[in-house]
Design a protein around this motif. Structure first.
Motif, short mmCIF file in Angstrom:
data_model
loop_
_atom_site.label_atom_id
_atom_site.label_comp_id
_atom_site.label_asym_id
_atom_site.label_seq_id
_atom_site.Cartn_x
_atom_site.Cartn_y
_atom_site.Cartn_z
N ARG A 192 0.82 -1.21 0.00
CA ARG A 192 0.00 0.00 0.00
C ARG A 192 0.86 1.27 0.00
N ILE A 193 1.97 1.24 0.75
CA ILE A 193 2.82 2.42 0.85
C ILE A 193 3.40 2.79 -0.52
N THR A 194 3.64 1.78 -1.37
CA THR A 194 4.18 2.05 -2.71
C THR A 194 3.13 2.76 -3.56
N VAL A 195 1.90 2.26 -3.52
CA VAL A 195 0.82 2.90 -4.28
C VAL A 195 0.59 4.33 -3.77
N GLN A 196 0.64 4.50 -2.45
CA GLN A 196 0.45 5.83 -1.88
C GLN A 196 1.54 6.80 -2.33
N ARG A 197 2.76 6.28 -2.45
CA ARG A 197 3.86 7.13 -2.91
C ARG A 197 3.63 7.58 -4.35
N VAL A 198 3.13 6.68 -5.19
CA VAL A 198 2.80 7.06 -6.57
C VAL A 198 1.78 8.19 -6.57
N LEU A 199 0.75 8.07 -5.73
CA LEU A 199 -0.29 9.10 -5.66
C LEU A 199 0.27 10.41 -5.11
N ASP A 200 1.11 10.32 -4.08
CA ASP A 200 1.67 11.52 -3.46
C ASP A 200 2.58 12.28 -4.42
N ASP A 201 3.29 11.54 -5.27
CA ASP A 201 4.23 12.17 -6.21
C ASP A 201 3.51 12.82 -7.39
N GLY A 202 2.23 12.53 -7.56
CA GLY A 202 1.45 13.17 -8.62
C GLY A 202 1.73 12.67 -10.02
N VAL A 203 2.35 11.49 -10.14
CA VAL A 203 2.65 10.96 -11.48
C VAL A 203 1.45 10.23 -12.08
#
Length: 286
Positions: free
Chosen positions: A261-272
């Motif tokens: 989940r933390i990986t998916v959240q990082r994708v969302l947080d980075d705005g890519v």
């Protein structure tokens, strides 16, 4: 040195990229909604419905279903696929003729073109074939174009079905057909289905299915990661593919063997992940 995708696939034990954005019938996933939609497609063809209508959100899987359907059609159908047709009735008819591989001289008057079209349909029927015209992105057709298509179906007479129309488009297409001034067209629609987005359990199965087809032997996405992917995408297959692909890239870059989940959240947080129309959902899941 191998390409980035070769390294990406090798890292996760995959034969090919599992979440391409291009429609691919080899990855066809039969969710309940997709089964119902395909059943209506088959129903429209088997009952020789004059007009079959399939609608769904952008990226819901309509084009993938179409491509799968095209693989299964027999030699008793001559198929013409028209995408993004626009213009007046003369231009529409030329789009149709070109899709069927028939001459469409720009200098030929409309009346003569229509006569040629009708003659070709009769010739196909005499050889034991019906003609199926598929209009993808049909929500771009205006009222006059749809009325022209209705007139095409007048070529059919009694039990002789020379021509069938399959219209596939976004939800706006259904709204157009349901307008009071489109009653005559709506009465020719014998089969219709609206392809909805996937729910959360279906998204989990969808992700697992695509990974398995691509050669994965393990569950690369945790349940929590799949849950967040559903929340961020609303269950739209194309958006699920996009976010899953980015999550795999991030996991590969971090040398992780699974997507958490933390990986998916990082994708969302980075705005890519732009995820057309899902920005509010992204804010809500943070």
């Amino acid at each position: 040195m191998g390409s980035s995708l070769d390294i990406y696939n090798e890292h996760f034990g995959l034969r090919e990229r599992p979440f391409s954005l291009q429609p691919d019938p080899d990855f066809m996933f039969w969710s309940p909604m997709h089964r119902w939609t395909y059943t209506m497609l088959e129903y429209g063809l088997l009952t020789k419905a004059p007009i079959t209508l399939i609608t769904g959100e952008v990226g819901a899987g309509k084009t993938t279903l179409l491509q799968y359907l095209l693989r299964t059609l027999g030699e008793d159908l001559k198929v013409g696929l028209v995408s993004n047709a626009q213009g007046d009735r003369g231009e529409l008819l030329r789009w149709v003729l070109m899709a069927l591989g028939w001459p469409a001289d720009p200098a030929t008057p409309y009346v003569d073109l229509f006569a040629q079209f009708q003659t070709r349909l009769i010739e196909e029927y005499a050889q034991g074939r019906r003609v199926l015209l598929i209009f993808d992105e049909a929500q771009n057709l205006n009222r006059s174009a749809l009325e022209e298509l209705r007139m095409f179906t007048n070529i059919n007479s009694n039990k002789d079905e020379l021509l069938q129309l399959l219209l596939v488009g976004q939800p706006e297409l259904r709204d157009i057909v349901l307008r009071p001034d489109m009653t005559q067209f709506a009465q020719r629609v014998s089969a219709h289905f609206h392809l909805k987005a996937m729910d959360e359990p279906t998204v989990r199965h969808y992700i697992a299915h695509r990974l398995k087809v691509a050669g994965s032997q393990t569950a690369l996405f945790s349940m929590a990661a799949s849950e967040l992917i559903y929340q961020a995408t609303g269950g739209i297959p194309r958006l699920v593919n996009q976010l899953c692909d980015l999550a795999l890239v991030y996991a590969f870059t971090g040398n992780h063997k699974r997507v958490m989940r933390i990986t998916v959240q990082r994708v969302l947080d980075d705005g890519v992940f732009f995820g057309g129309g899902t920005r509010e959902q992204e804010r809500q899941v943070k």
